[in-house]
Design a protein around this motif. Structure first.
Motif, mmCIF file in Angstrom:
data_model
loop_
_atom_site.group_PDB
_atom_site.id
_atom_site.type_symbol
_atom_site.label_atom_id
_atom_site.label_comp_id
_atom_site.label_asym_id
_atom_site.label_seq_id
_atom_site.Cartn_x
_atom_site.Cartn_y
_atom_site.Cartn_z
ATOM 1 N N MET A 101 0.996 -1.059 -0.049
ATOM 2 C CA MET A 101 0.012 0.244 -0.108
ATOM 3 C C MET A 101 1.035 1.286 0.054
ATOM 4 O O MET A 101 1.818 1.239 0.806
ATOM 5 C CB MET A 101 -1.039 -0.155 1.168
ATOM 6 C CG MET A 101 -1.711 1.122 1.150
ATOM 7 S SD MET A 101 -2.941 1.372 2.935
ATOM 8 C CE MET A 101 -3.515 2.998 2.726
ATOM 9 N N LYS A 102 0.581 2.155 -0.926
ATOM 10 C CA LYS A 102 1.311 3.386 -0.960
ATOM 11 C C LYS A 102 1.056 4.321 0.162
ATOM 12 O O LYS A 102 -0.321 4.565 0.161
ATOM 13 C CB LYS A 102 1.070 4.201 -2.317
ATOM 14 C CG LYS A 102 2.125 4.958 -2.891
ATOM 15 C CD LYS A 102 3.600 4.140 -3.122
ATOM 16 C CE LYS A 102 4.496 5.099 -3.889
ATOM 17 N NZ LYS A 102 5.939 4.286 -4.285
ATOM 18 N N ARG A 103 1.931 4.838 0.917
ATOM 19 C CA ARG A 103 1.592 5.898 1.834
ATOM 20 C C ARG A 103 2.460 6.956 1.658
ATOM 21 O O ARG A 103 3.694 6.980 0.951
ATOM 22 C CB ARG A 103 1.947 5.278 3.410
ATOM 23 C CG ARG A 103 1.157 3.998 3.561
ATOM 24 C CD ARG A 103 1.388 3.817 4.994
ATOM 25 N NE ARG A 103 0.817 2.529 5.612
ATOM 26 C CZ ARG A 103 -0.534 2.387 5.745
ATOM 27 N NH1 ARG A 103 -1.298 3.325 5.943
ATOM 28 N NH2 ARG A 103 -1.101 1.300 6.205
ATOM 29 N N TYR A 104 2.198 8.215 2.061
ATOM 30 C CA TYR A 104 2.803 9.563 1.816
ATOM 31 C C TYR A 104 3.141 10.282 3.060
ATOM 32 O O TYR A 104 2.164 10.116 4.195
ATOM 33 C CB TYR A 104 2.090 10.387 0.989
ATOM 34 C CG TYR A 104 1.681 9.592 -0.552
ATOM 35 C CD1 TYR A 104 2.622 9.483 -1.520
ATOM 36 C CD2 TYR A 104 0.419 8.870 -0.600
ATOM 37 C CE1 TYR A 104 2.315 9.014 -2.634
ATOM 38 C CE2 TYR A 104 -0.013 8.467 -1.901
ATOM 39 C CZ TYR A 104 1.201 8.465 -2.808
ATOM 40 O OH TYR A 104 0.889 7.739 -4.018
ATOM 41 N N PHE A 105 4.415 10.853 3.338
ATOM 42 C CA PHE A 105 4.677 11.504 4.551
ATOM 43 C C PHE A 105 5.064 12.741 4.252
ATOM 44 O O PHE A 105 5.849 12.990 3.330
ATOM 45 C CB PHE A 105 5.712 10.779 5.341
ATOM 46 C CG PHE A 105 5.335 9.203 5.644
ATOM 47 C CD1 PHE A 105 4.631 8.970 6.639
ATOM 48 C CD2 PHE A 105 5.631 8.049 4.833
ATOM 49 C CE1 PHE A 105 4.229 7.669 7.142
ATOM 50 C CE2 PHE A 105 5.077 7.027 4.843
ATOM 51 C CZ PHE A 105 4.425 6.623 5.990
ATOM 52 N N LYS A 153 9.736 25.482 3.812
ATOM 53 C CA LYS A 153 9.941 24.390 3.020
ATOM 54 C C LYS A 153 8.862 23.371 3.213
ATOM 55 O O LYS A 153 8.823 22.900 4.231
ATOM 56 C CB LYS A 153 11.219 23.967 3.106
ATOM 57 C CG LYS A 153 12.403 24.862 2.843
ATOM 58 C CD LYS A 153 12.633 25.831 3.753
ATOM 59 C CE LYS A 153 13.409 25.289 5.015
ATOM 60 N NZ LYS A 153 13.810 26.725 5.960
ATOM 61 N N VAL A 154 8.530 22.655 2.316
ATOM 62 C CA VAL A 154 7.556 21.385 2.204
ATOM 63 C C VAL A 154 8.155 20.278 1.512
ATOM 64 O O VAL A 154 8.436 20.656 0.329
ATOM 65 C CB VAL A 154 6.187 21.672 2.233
ATOM 66 C CG1 VAL A 154 5.303 20.604 2.129
ATOM 67 C CG2 VAL A 154 5.635 22.834 2.848
ATOM 68 N N VAL A 155 8.037 19.050 1.925
ATOM 69 C CA VAL A 155 8.735 18.069 1.376
ATOM 70 C C VAL A 155 7.673 17.089 1.422
ATOM 71 O O VAL A 155 7.017 16.737 2.592
ATOM 72 C CB VAL A 155 10.127 17.693 1.915
ATOM 73 C CG1 VAL A 155 9.990 16.154 1.310
ATOM 74 C CG2 VAL A 155 10.973 18.433 1.201
ATOM 75 N N ILE A 156 7.170 15.930 0.443
ATOM 76 C CA ILE A 156 6.315 14.911 0.736
ATOM 77 C C ILE A 156 7.247 13.775 -0.015
ATOM 78 O O ILE A 156 7.510 13.813 -1.318
ATOM 79 C CB ILE A 156 5.046 15.096 -0.102
ATOM 80 C CG1 ILE A 156 4.091 16.295 0.616
ATOM 81 C CG2 ILE A 156 4.188 13.760 -0.129
ATOM 82 C CD1 ILE A 156 3.074 16.567 -0.369
ATOM 83 N N ILE A 157 7.205 12.811 0.819
ATOM 84 C CA ILE A 157 7.843 11.367 0.445
ATOM 85 C C ILE A 157 6.861 10.246 0.309
ATOM 86 O O ILE A 157 5.892 10.476 0.818
ATOM 87 C CB ILE A 157 9.158 11.194 1.309
ATOM 88 C CG1 ILE A 157 8.453 10.696 2.742
ATOM 89 C CG2 ILE A 157 10.229 12.375 1.406
ATOM 90 C CD1 ILE A 157 9.727 10.335 3.594
ATOM 91 N N ASP A 158 7.277 9.351 -0.144
ATOM 92 C CA ASP A 158 6.347 7.908 -0.136
ATOM 93 C C ASP A 158 7.206 7.127 0.611
ATOM 94 O O ASP A 158 7.959 7.531 1.195
ATOM 95 C CB ASP A 158 6.155 7.484 -1.461
ATOM 96 C CG ASP A 158 7.170 7.127 -2.309
ATOM 97 O OD1 ASP A 158 8.285 6.748 -1.765
ATOM 98 O OD2 ASP A 158 7.367 7.179 -3.644
ATOM 99 N N ASN A 159 6.499 5.999 0.933
ATOM 100 C CA ASN A 159 7.311 4.832 1.635
ATOM 101 C C ASN A 159 8.363 4.175 1.237
ATOM 102 O O ASN A 159 8.855 3.227 1.907
ATOM 103 C CB ASN A 159 6.065 3.913 2.104
ATOM 104 C CG ASN A 159 5.270 3.217 0.986
ATOM 105 O OD1 ASN A 159 5.241 3.620 -0.220
ATOM 106 N ND2 ASN A 159 4.268 2.415 1.226
ATOM 107 N N ASP A 160 8.647 4.697 0.047
ATOM 108 C CA ASP A 160 9.956 4.058 -0.614
ATOM 109 C C ASP A 160 11.138 5.051 -0.405
ATOM 110 O O ASP A 160 12.341 4.938 -1.135
ATOM 111 C CB ASP A 160 9.964 3.949 -2.132
ATOM 112 C CG ASP A 160 9.162 2.705 -2.190
ATOM 113 O OD1 ASP A 160 9.165 1.771 -1.596
ATOM 114 O OD2 ASP A 160 8.053 2.867 -3.498
ATOM 115 N N ASN A 161 10.747 6.304 0.400
ATOM 116 C CA ASN A 161 11.735 7.176 0.513
ATOM 117 C C ASN A 161 12.021 8.305 -0.553
ATOM 118 O O ASN A 161 12.954 9.031 -0.821
ATOM 119 C CB ASN A 161 12.999 6.752 1.325
ATOM 120 C CG ASN A 161 13.065 6.119 2.696
ATOM 121 O OD1 ASN A 161 12.029 6.759 3.381
ATOM 122 N ND2 ASN A 161 13.810 5.405 3.018
#
Length: 289
Positions: A1-5, A16-24
């Motif tokens: 399952m794809k997750r975002y942080f 500053k804003v950054v969004i990563i997924d669970n693969d970093n």
């Protein structure tokens, strides 16, 4: 399952804003001026980051806020200090890093980290603009050049002019005096960069400078300052792909760790409602227009 942080770093001058997924993988990032209304407008940078990847806010699993304005982010699930977030972000890019030098708009920091990317000691100059990017802004204005051009001009200086004053106001007067004496612009800028590098290096040596040394913050976008700092330390400092995003990346990574550890233990992590609202000057939510 794809997750975002998501990690949001509200600094004294830049947000500053950054969004990563669970693969970093970093899939979205935004950099903008903080401005005087950070409590009202924290949501706008997040909206822009989400719009880049066409994701609704409810798909973000966990949000960590850091920086001076971290308490002013109403949608953050957790607030973590910029020291911890910078350490995590730097360790992600440079696993062998031991020391971080961060030169931001209003302060400079030295951070020692262990092999796990955790901070073990730090020192900070937040009482005087002379050790920060603000020092360069003031001098650039006096010289009639842009701060973006300072690095290139400084690299052309062959005989750096000594700037002895440690106070920004007096250093400004000293620069004007050197100009009147006929000192070449490139030598003057080289001297200014050398002065800042010397000041920051002396500060960081209080926590024992140890390589690898990583240079972050807005100052790390100045190629002349990178060279001056490397010369003062005695070896080349390392710079992340975008040195302004280090804290936000670290915040997102820490958010991922918090959620992953809880998930492995079968614990449900509490999160805020995924609704973006502006926040008034006294912390009260106001409806978005």
């Amino acid at each position: 399952m794809k997750r975002y942080f998501a990690g949001i770093d509200i600094g004294s001058t830049m947000t500053k804003v950054v969004i990563i997924d669970n693969d970093n993988d970093m899939i979205s990032s935004v950099i903008g001026a903080t401005g005087p209304e950070q409590r009202r407008l924290a949501n706008k940078v997040m909206e822009e980051a989400l719009d880049q990847i066409k994701l609704p806010f409810e798909t973000i699993t966990y949000v960590v806020a850091t920086g001076y304005g971290r308490i002013n982010v109403p949608f953050a699930d957790k607030q973590i200090t910029e020291i911890s977030c910078h350490a995590k972000g730097v360790a992600f890019f440079f696993p062998d890093a031991k020391t971080i030098i961060d030169i931001g708009g209003q302060d400079s920091k030295g951070i020692k980290i262990d092999h796990n990317g955790r901070p073990v000691n730090f020192v900070m100059n937040d009482k005087c603009a002379a050790g920060s990017g603000r020092f360069l802004e003031v001098i650039a204005n006096v010289l009639g050049i842009t701060i973006e051009d300072m690095g290139k001009i400084g690299l052309e200086g062959k005989n750096p002019s000594q700037i002895s004053n440690i106070c920004t106001v007096f250093a400004e007067q000293e620069v004007v005096a050197r100009l009147a004496e006929g000192v070449q612009l490139n030598d003057l800028v080289a001297g200014v960069l050398e002065s800042l590098a010397s000041r920051v290096t002396r500060m960081v040596k209080r926590i024992h400078l140890e390589r690898e040394v990583v240079f972050t913050g807005g100052g790390a976008k100045n190629i002349g300052l990178i060279k001056a700092l490397s010369d003062k330390i005695g070896y080349k400092v390392l710079v992340p792909p975008d040195p302004l995003l280090t804290g936000a990346i670290g915040a997102a990574l820490l958010g991922r760790d918090i959620f992953s550890k809880a998930e492995k233990k079968g614990i449900t992590v509490g999160t805020k409602d995924r609704v973006l609202k502006e926040v008034g000057l006294f912390g009260k939510n106001e409806p978005s227009e």
